[in-house]
Every structure is written in C-alpha cells, then in structure tokens.
Design a protein around this motif. Structure first.
Motif, mmCIF file in Angstrom:
data_model
loop_
_atom_site.group_PDB
_atom_site.id
_atom_site.type_symbol
_atom_site.label_atom_id
_atom_site.label_comp_id
_atom_site.label_asym_id
_atom_site.label_seq_id
_atom_site.Cartn_x
_atom_site.Cartn_y
_atom_site.Cartn_z
ATOM 1 N N LEU A 1 -18.210 -28.099 -13.067
ATOM 2 C CA LEU A 1 -18.988 -28.453 -11.858
ATOM 3 C C LEU A 1 -20.271 -29.020 -12.396
ATOM 4 C CD1 LEU A 1 -19.446 -28.079 -8.874
ATOM 5 C CD2 LEU A 1 -20.280 -25.761 -9.415
ATOM 6 N N LEU A 2 -21.058 -28.138 -13.220
ATOM 7 C CA LEU A 2 -22.439 -28.729 -13.511
ATOM 8 C C LEU A 2 -22.290 -29.983 -14.380
ATOM 9 C CD1 LEU A 2 -23.820 -25.146 -14.611
ATOM 10 C CD2 LEU A 2 -24.393 -26.419 -12.516
ATOM 11 N N ALA A 3 -21.383 -30.017 -15.314
ATOM 12 C CA ALA A 3 -21.472 -31.425 -16.170
ATOM 13 C C ALA A 3 -20.669 -32.526 -15.176
ATOM 14 C CB ALA A 3 -20.023 -31.328 -17.007
ATOM 15 N N GLY A 4 -20.106 -32.381 -14.381
ATOM 16 C CA GLY A 4 -19.732 -33.512 -13.156
ATOM 17 C C GLY A 4 -21.078 -33.892 -12.468
ATOM 18 N N LEU A 5 -22.120 -32.691 -11.994
ATOM 19 C CA LEU A 5 -23.177 -33.333 -11.292
ATOM 20 C C LEU A 5 -23.971 -33.954 -12.328
ATOM 21 C CD1 LEU A 5 -23.662 -29.970 -9.447
ATOM 22 C CD2 LEU A 5 -22.975 -32.141 -8.439
ATOM 23 N N ALA A 6 -24.135 -33.542 -13.513
ATOM 24 C CA ALA A 6 -24.888 -34.220 -14.648
ATOM 25 C C ALA A 6 -24.567 -35.643 -14.927
ATOM 26 C CB ALA A 6 -25.070 -33.466 -15.645
ATOM 27 N N LEU A 7 -23.053 -35.714 -15.028
ATOM 28 C CA LEU A 7 -22.517 -36.983 -15.047
ATOM 29 C C LEU A 7 -23.053 -38.185 -13.795
ATOM 30 C CD1 LEU A 7 -20.899 -38.904 -16.824
ATOM 31 C CD2 LEU A 7 -18.956 -38.160 -15.502
ATOM 32 N N ALA A 8 -22.760 -37.423 -12.659
ATOM 33 C CA ALA A 8 -23.255 -38.344 -11.489
ATOM 34 C C ALA A 8 -24.791 -38.556 -11.563
ATOM 35 C CB ALA A 8 -22.778 -37.624 -10.336
ATOM 36 N N ILE A 9 -25.564 -37.876 -11.794
ATOM 37 C CA ILE A 9 -27.040 -37.933 -11.853
ATOM 38 C C ILE A 9 -27.443 -38.922 -13.035
ATOM 39 C CG2 ILE A 9 -29.335 -36.947 -12.600
ATOM 40 C CD1 ILE A 9 -28.209 -34.205 -11.038
ATOM 41 N N SER A 10 -26.507 -39.017 -14.291
ATOM 42 C CA SER A 10 -26.963 -39.802 -15.259
ATOM 43 C C SER A 10 -27.053 -41.389 -15.102
ATOM 44 C CB SER A 10 -25.913 -39.579 -16.451
ATOM 45 O OG SER A 10 -24.899 -40.107 -16.041
ATOM 46 N N ALA A 11 -26.290 -41.586 -13.702
ATOM 47 C CA ALA A 11 -26.438 -42.918 -13.368
ATOM 48 C C ALA A 11 -27.702 -43.499 -12.849
ATOM 49 C CB ALA A 11 -25.233 -43.150 -12.439
ATOM 50 N N PHE A 12 -28.412 -42.431 -12.528
ATOM 51 C CA PHE A 12 -29.823 -42.941 -11.837
ATOM 52 C C PHE A 12 -30.975 -42.728 -13.096
ATOM 53 C CE2 PHE A 12 -27.405 -41.205 -8.254
ATOM 54 C CZ PHE A 12 -27.478 -42.370 -7.410
ATOM 55 N N LEU A 13 -30.523 -42.428 -14.234
ATOM 56 C CA LEU A 13 -31.333 -42.527 -15.282
ATOM 57 C C LEU A 13 -31.589 -43.619 -15.934
ATOM 58 C CD1 LEU A 13 -30.860 -38.537 -16.472
ATOM 59 C CD2 LEU A 13 -32.686 -39.491 -15.077
ATOM 60 N N THR B 1 -19.214 -44.236 -12.945
ATOM 61 C CA THR B 1 -19.723 -42.803 -13.511
ATOM 62 C C THR B 1 -20.067 -42.081 -12.509
ATOM 63 O OG1 THR B 1 -20.687 -44.178 -15.341
ATOM 64 C CG2 THR B 1 -21.371 -41.977 -15.219
ATOM 65 N N MET B 2 -20.765 -42.642 -11.400
ATOM 66 C CA MET B 2 -21.010 -41.482 -10.322
ATOM 67 C C MET B 2 -19.786 -40.938 -9.577
ATOM 68 S SD MET B 2 -24.262 -43.487 -8.613
ATOM 69 C CE MET B 2 -23.412 -43.504 -6.968
ATOM 70 N N GLY B 3 -18.891 -41.860 -9.292
ATOM 71 C CA GLY B 3 -17.484 -41.426 -8.801
ATOM 72 C C GLY B 3 -16.648 -40.516 -9.460
ATOM 73 N N LEU B 4 -16.646 -40.703 -10.988
ATOM 74 C CA LEU B 4 -15.963 -39.893 -12.083
ATOM 75 C C LEU B 4 -16.806 -38.546 -12.037
ATOM 76 C CD1 LEU B 4 -15.017 -42.200 -14.742
ATOM 77 C CD2 LEU B 4 -13.289 -41.097 -13.148
ATOM 78 N N GLY B 5 -17.970 -38.465 -11.728
ATOM 79 C CA GLY B 5 -18.797 -37.144 -11.839
ATOM 80 C C GLY B 5 -18.622 -36.651 -10.572
ATOM 81 N N GLY B 6 -18.713 -37.069 -9.608
ATOM 82 C CA GLY B 6 -18.460 -36.641 -8.097
ATOM 83 C C GLY B 6 -17.010 -35.994 -8.169
ATOM 84 N N SER B 7 -16.090 -36.760 -8.669
ATOM 85 C CA SER B 7 -14.686 -36.362 -8.758
ATOM 86 C C SER B 7 -14.357 -35.003 -9.528
ATOM 87 C CB SER B 7 -13.847 -37.231 -9.199
ATOM 88 O OG SER B 7 -13.793 -38.383 -8.589
ATOM 89 N N ALA B 8 -15.176 -35.002 -10.868
ATOM 90 C CA ALA B 8 -15.250 -33.643 -11.564
ATOM 91 C C ALA B 8 -15.573 -32.484 -10.624
ATOM 92 C CB ALA B 8 -15.724 -33.859 -12.852
ATOM 93 N N ALA B 9 -17.096 -32.735 -10.156
ATOM 94 C CA ALA B 9 -17.507 -31.690 -9.453
ATOM 95 C C ALA B 9 -16.582 -31.312 -8.170
ATOM 96 C CB ALA B 9 -18.948 -32.163 -8.945
ATOM 97 N N VAL B 10 -15.968 -32.131 -7.383
ATOM 98 C CA VAL B 10 -15.275 -31.803 -6.411
ATOM 99 C C VAL B 10 -13.958 -30.943 -6.894
ATOM 100 C CG1 VAL B 10 -13.623 -32.571 -4.649
ATOM 101 C CG2 VAL B 10 -15.834 -33.386 -4.782
ATOM 102 N N LEU B 11 -13.351 -31.367 -7.985
ATOM 103 C CA LEU B 11 -12.145 -30.574 -8.817
ATOM 104 C C LEU B 11 -12.389 -29.249 -9.005
ATOM 105 C CD1 LEU B 11 -10.329 -33.524 -10.610
ATOM 106 C CD2 LEU B 11 -9.409 -32.203 -8.793
ATOM 107 N N ALA B 12 -13.796 -29.141 -9.638
ATOM 108 C CA ALA B 12 -14.137 -27.729 -10.039
ATOM 109 C C ALA B 12 -14.408 -27.138 -8.902
ATOM 110 C CB ALA B 12 -15.200 -28.040 -10.915
ATOM 111 N N THR B 13 -14.971 -27.492 -8.013
ATOM 112 C CA THR B 13 -15.437 -26.600 -6.594
ATOM 113 C C THR B 13 -14.070 -26.333 -5.847
ATOM 114 O OG1 THR B 13 -17.450 -27.843 -6.366
ATOM 115 C CG2 THR B 13 -16.735 -26.656 -4.572
#
Length: 159
Positions: free
Chosen positions: A13-25, A46-58
C-alpha cells in the motif's frame, strides 16, 4: 482492517503510493533544470500502476482476500518501466540538449558551448525502490514455506 494476517499488505500500500508520488518528482536533471516525469507517458503509466497497487492492497486489507498475483504483475510492469526510464531517459534528454545547443549555435553564428550534464533525479530512484518492494511482496506467493517435511510412508517398506 489491520488483522494479524493482513498487516503485511501495508507495505505494498505504501509502496504503491510512493510509486504514484514518484511521477511528480524530478526524473532527469539537466544542469540546473529539473524535469518532472508527470506530463510524460511513462509517468502516467507509473501513476496508474502505483494507484492500482495501492487499491489492490487496500482491498486485500478490507476483504481479507489474497491479491499477491496481481500485485506481482503490477510490480513487474512498474519495475520494467522504471528500469527502462533509468537507463534510457538521461541519455535521451542529453541528446536533445546537445541537439538544441547545436541548433542555437548555428542560428546565432557562434561556436558550440558546453552541453550541460544530465543526471537521474530522485523520482526514478523512488519509483525503482517502490516497484522493487511491490515485486518482492508479490514474489512471496511464489516462495512458500512448508511447515514440515512430507514423507510418503509405504506400508510395504521394511524399515
């Protein structure tokens, strides 16, 4: 939601959020200028995959259902995107900067100046780390530990 068997899903969940945030850095830094990944297609993926990982974990935390196979797939795709970005983007941007400086030198009728250095930014490193965590978590479905060794006992064996 945070039951003993499901607490491990906090890491993807945290890694998916970090992956989505990394697109803005910043993904690439040219001289003094930072180039973010966001408007680029790779950053959108990358944002879409990070969001997908966070949604799947949630969803796994809420429903107590296993979603490690899809997390492994999402992690492998995002790791591939981030690895290729890490290897290709800095050289591509450096080539574009060289072409631009050559064109400016020709137009202004002056000698070619020094081309600024191009380095990888923190966004790619954060994305690589986050996708590696997601892949590692997804690989736990492949590697199973047996609680005890299984031995087939044949009654015809003379022991």
């Amino acid at each position: 939601m945070f039951r003993p068997g499901m607490r491990a899903y906090i890491s993807p969940l945290l890694a998916g959020l970090a992956l989505a945030i990394s697109a803005f850095l910043p993904w690439v830094i040219v001289g003094e200028i930072s180039l973010r990944g966001f408007p680029d297609t790779l950053a959108l993926w990358t944002m879409g995959l990070g969001g997908s990982a966070a949604v799947l974990a949630t969803l796994s935390l809420i429903t107590r259902k296993n979603s490690r196979h899809p997390l492994l797939l999402v992690g492998l795709i995002s790791l591939g995107i981030m690895f290729l970005s890490w290897r290709i983007l800095p050289q591509s941007v450096a080539d574009r900067a060289l072409t631009r400086s050559q064109a400016m030198a020709i137009v202004e009728d002056r000698p070619l100046g020094e081309v600024p250095d191009t380095v990888v930014g923190s966004g790619i490193y954060l994305g690589l780390a986050a996708s590696t965590v997601i892949v590692g978590f997804g690989l736990t479905i492949v590697v199973k530990r047996a609680s005890h060794a299984y031995a087939i006992v044949d009654p015809d064996d003379d022991v």
